[in-house]
Design a protein around this motif. Structure first.
Motif, PDB file in Angstrom:
ATOM      1  N   UNK A   1       9.908   8.432  -5.592  1.00  0.00           N
ATOM      2  CA  UNK A   1      10.410   7.371  -6.464  1.00  0.00           C
ATOM      3  C   UNK A   1      10.620   6.077  -5.688  1.00  0.00           C
ATOM      4  N   UNK A   2      10.145   4.981  -6.290  1.00  0.00           N
ATOM      5  CA  UNK A   2      10.398   3.651  -5.733  1.00  0.00           C
ATOM      6  C   UNK A   2      11.533   3.019  -6.527  1.00  0.00           C
ATOM      7  N   UNK A   3      12.401   2.245  -5.900  1.00  0.00           N
ATOM      8  CA  UNK A   3      13.546   1.662  -6.612  1.00  0.00           C
ATOM      9  C   UNK A   3      13.108   0.860  -7.833  1.00  0.00           C
TER      10      UNK A   3
ATOM     11  N   UNK B   1      12.703   7.976   2.880  1.00  0.00           N
ATOM     12  CA  UNK B   1      12.044   9.056   2.149  1.00  0.00           C
ATOM     13  C   UNK B   1      10.532   9.036   2.361  1.00  0.00           C
ATOM     14  N   UNK B   2       9.957   7.844   2.445  1.00  0.00           N
ATOM     15  CA  UNK B   2       8.511   7.747   2.683  1.00  0.00           C
ATOM     16  C   UNK B   2       8.148   8.251   4.070  1.00  0.00           C
TER      17      UNK B   2
ATOM     18  N   UNK C   1       0.830  -1.210   0.000  1.00  0.00           N
ATOM     19  CA  UNK C   1       0.000   0.000   0.000  1.00  0.00           C
ATOM     20  C   UNK C   1       0.865   1.260   0.000  1.00  0.00           C
ATOM     21  N   UNK C   2       1.917   1.261   0.830  1.00  0.00           N
ATOM     22  CA  UNK C   2       2.792   2.438   0.892  1.00  0.00           C
ATOM     23  C   UNK C   2       3.536   2.627  -0.431  1.00  0.00           C
ATOM     24  N   UNK C   3       3.875   1.517  -1.088  1.00  0.00           N
ATOM     25  CA  UNK C   3       4.559   1.616  -2.385  1.00  0.00           C
ATOM     26  C   UNK C   3       3.653   2.308  -3.401  1.00  0.00           C
ATOM     27  N   UNK C   4       2.390   1.917  -3.411  1.00  0.00           N
ATOM     28  CA  UNK C   4       1.450   2.532  -4.344  1.00  0.00           C
ATOM     29  C   UNK C   4       1.233   4.004  -4.006  1.00  0.00           C
ATOM     30  N   UNK C   5       1.117   4.319  -2.716  1.00  0.00           N
ATOM     31  CA  UNK C   5       0.883   5.715  -2.327  1.00  0.00           C
ATOM     32  C   UNK C   5       2.108   6.581  -2.619  1.00  0.00           C
TER      33      UNK C   5
END
Length: 728
Positions: A696-698, A720-721, A685-689
């Motif tokens: 940026x996600x790796x 960063x999140x 969920x946090x990756x999508x948000x």
């Protein structure tokens, strides 16, 4: 002594017979007339009188005929007996044939606790009770009078006439004959089932025992009259247990017989005939009928052996890989590499035995002069093939990628050498080659990790593109691939079209439903096999199943060749010196090399290229690959400048390069290891948000199915999140 003369001696009595008989008939006619009721007007017409006389006379003579013929004197026959054959009792339309009170109740056999007297064994008791059993059997025979053959009943009924005449005319001889007949009857009874059992009564046929019940039910379904003779409509073989026995029922032409009526006839047979019967209907011809035959016994499924010895086929394009079950027989499984799907593969989890199966194409190829390259990132899964001429084993990521690139260029050069405009003698140099890849997903993951974190490459590397080109074009140039993989996912092969070139797919060990569907299709039923047997699995070879529109998957036991691999490879003809020396194929020209680099970006990864291993310092045929890192170069590498470093022990520098590659984790693995401080669902969920908020996600690396990230990348994203959440 004076002979006594009877009063009627010498008197002709023939004249008295007719008057006496006529008087008797007249009396019977008058009695019948008197017993008839009067007509409405109190009188009876001559027609009624004549009809009554005809009935009486007809009944009288019919009774005489039945008596003489051994039939029942009145009513329907009580048994199925014929003139020469005994029968069984039939239902007379009233109560059951056997009185209900006579049906014995089941009870446990009596057990005597008394010790038997000495000398009173079974033989003694049998001899003592034999007279009683003989008498009882004679009584049962007399009680079964209705079941006797009609000839026997006729003989018994007419016997008093000759016996009376004999006693009158020849009394002494008749008495002796009667005594002899009694002795014969006694001897027959003594030898029968009640005595010595030298003969037993005829066993009723299935037609006699089952026919009446089947006909009673079938007649109602067909709406036939009760008096319709069974023999004209129903035929039941005398022995339904015999081979080819059948039940045939003729159908009236006017009988419509819908599904319900047909099911009713089937129900009659199912419930009144023992066993299972299959119907076959004929409704289109002039003669309509249905016949039932016994359902074939299920063929016992053959059992695969736990061990299958490998054997050579003598044909380069037919590889014997084991045995499988097809229908009710065990067949040898051949992989036909000259077909439209020349490549094949083995799938299974780690430890399932797929690496063992990969020894088969190695030995088979070498026996027919092929050259074998093995990509083994596990570094010890195919150790039995090392040190043999004609086999090059590549163990590091850099050398595996270089061998992959050289194999593709060799294939392209072989295509050019077989063309019309090729140089004279180029075709004669060509030698078939096989690339064996063990643990394909692991190789892809490690190659992508090396590309991203070792070479600091950007975008997508060309490795899967090489794989796709080889799969689509390799057959025509005798360059084939055999893969070992955990799963036959499209992403491992570059796409659906490329994966379809894997003509024969073999899976070994336990397979989950997803992996099964990926290998053989979601519509293919899962077959059950014994996963406790080493190597047991299933295979399919592009054949459609006889009973459905899906792949024909068969239970499979691969041949076991591992202990014989060194001996078999040592007996093969030696490979060309250039191959054992680690050099590139001599048919690779500069023009082909430049073309391959132009269309597939292959030059930098070949031995001697910017990302390839250097030329070997020493050569040991068949040993593992290695070499020192080659200095970076942006020049195009030509065939005359490059040799392949595919032999010798891997130098510490190249082995260290693989060891220094960072460990990577999937998102679920990172959560389980504590690198990400959340559960997997929360992390997703946090990756999508974070993507929605512009964090940026790796990019990570993928093996074609799962994306993997380094610990440093994931911790940076988490920081960063969390910082963005704090600011919010």
């Amino acid at each position: 002594m004076t002979d006594f003369a009877a009063p009627w001696d010498g008197v002709d009595l023939s004249g008295y017979a007719l008057p006496g008989g006529g008087t008797l008939l007249a009396a019977l006619a008058l009695i019948a007339y008197a017993m008839q009721g009067k007509s409405k007007g109190g009188s009876r017409s001559n027609e009624e009188l004549n009809a009554a006389i005809e009935r009486v006379v007809g009944g009288f003579f019919r009774g005489i005929g039945r008596y003489v013929a051994g039939r029942d004197l009145a009513g329907e026959p009580r048994s199925t007996a014929t003139w020469w054959r005994s029968g069984i009792l039939v239902d007379d339309g009233g109560a059951s044939v056997e009185d209900v009170a006579a049906i014995p109740a089941p009870r446990a056999p009596a057990v005597s606790l008394a010790k038997p007297a000495a000398g009173a064994g079974p033989g003694v008791r049998r001899a003592a009770l034999m007279p009683l059993r003989v008498v009882a059997s004679m009584g049962r025979a007399l009680a079964a009078w209705s079941r006797w053959p009609r000839a026997a009943r006729s003989l018994v009924r007419l016997a008093p006439l000759p016996v009376a005449w004999g006693l009158w005319r020849h009394p002494e001889a008749t008495q002796l004959a009667l005594i002899g007949a009694a002795v014969v009857v006694l001897l027959v009874a003594l030898a029968g089932p009640g005595g010595l059992s030298w003969w037993v009564p005829r066993t009723p046929t299935d037609d006699e025992t089952l026919g009446p019940a089947v006909w009673a039910g079938a007649r109602q379904v067909l709406r036939l009259d009760e008096k319709t003779p069974r023999g004209k409509w129903l035929r039941i073989d005398p022995d339904l247990s015999a081979e080819g026995a059948r039940i045939v029922l003729r159908l009236p032409l006017e009988w419509m017989g819908g599904k319900e009526a047909m099911a009713a006839l089937q129900h009659v047979v199912d419930t009144r005939v023992p066993g299972e019967w299959v119907s076959q209907w004929e409704r289109s011809g002039a003669s309509q009928y249905v016949q039932w035959t016994r359902k074939p016994k299920p063929v016992e499924k053959p059992v695969l052996p736990d061990y299958v010895e490998w054997k050579s086929t003598g044909n380069r394009y037919e590889v014997f890989v084991g045995q499988a079950i097809e229908g009710d027989r065990i067949v040898d499984v051949m992989v036909h590499t000259q077909s439209a799907t020349p490549h094949w593969g083995v799938g299974g989890d780690t430890g399932s035995g797929k690496s063992t199966v990969l020894y088969i194409p190695i030995v088979h190829g070498r026996q027919h002069g092929e050259l074998i390259d093995i990509l083994d990132t596990k570094q010890n899964s195919l150790i039995e093939a090392e040190g043999q001429s004609g086999v090059r084993v590549h163990k590091t990521v850099r050398s595996c990628v270089a061998a992959f690139a050289e194999f593709m260029v060799s294939m392209m050069a072989a295509e050019a050498a077989m063309g019309k405009n090729a140089a004279p003698g180029a075709r004669a140099q060509l030698i078939p080659r096989t690339l064996v890849i063990d643990e394909l997903p692991t190789l892809i993951k490690m190659a992508y990790t090396w590309w991203r974190y070792g070479l600091k490459g950007k975008g997508v590397p060309p490795f899967l593109d090489w794989f796709s080109i080889i799969l689509l074009q390799g057959r025509s140039s005798d360059h084939r691939i055999v893969v070992g993989t955990q799963q036959f996912a499209n992403s491992f092969f570059g796409g659906t079209m490329e994966r379809s070139q894997i003509g024969t797919k073999i899976v070994v060990g336990l397979q989950d439903r997803i992996s099964w569907g990926v290998a053989f299709g979601q519509a293919t039923p899962v077959i059950q096999y014994d996963t406790t047997v080493k190597g047991r699995g299933a295979f399919a070879d592009k054949r459609q199943a006889p009973d459905g529109e899906h792949l024909y998957v068969r239970e499979f036991q691969p041949a076991f060749i591992t202990p014989r691999v060194p001996q078999l490879l040592a007996a093969c003809p030696p490979a060309p010196k250039w191959f054992d020396a680690g050099e590139m194929a001599p048919w690779i020209t500069d023009d082909v090399l430049k073309e391959a680099d132009l269309v597939a970006a292959v030059g930098a990864f070949l031995p001697g290229g910017a990302a390839g291993p250097p030329a070997p310092a020493t050569v040991t045929p068949g040993a593992g690959t290695g070499g020192t890192p080659h200095p970076s170069s942006s020049k195009t590498v030509t065939g005359s400048q490059v040799t392949a470093n595919v032999t010798g022990t891997a130098p510490a520098s190249e082995a260290a390069e693989d060891a220094e590659l960072p460990a990577t984790y999937s998102l679920a693995e990172a959560c389980a290891a504590g690198i990400i401080p959340w559960k997997h669902a929360t992390a997703r969920q946090y990756k999508k948000r974070s993507e929605e908020r512009g964090i940026d996600f790796p990019e990570g690396v993928t093996d074609g199915r799962t994306t993997y990230y380094t610990e440093e990348e994931l911790k940076d994203w988490v920081a960063r999140w969390q910082a963005s959440v704090t600011r919010t």
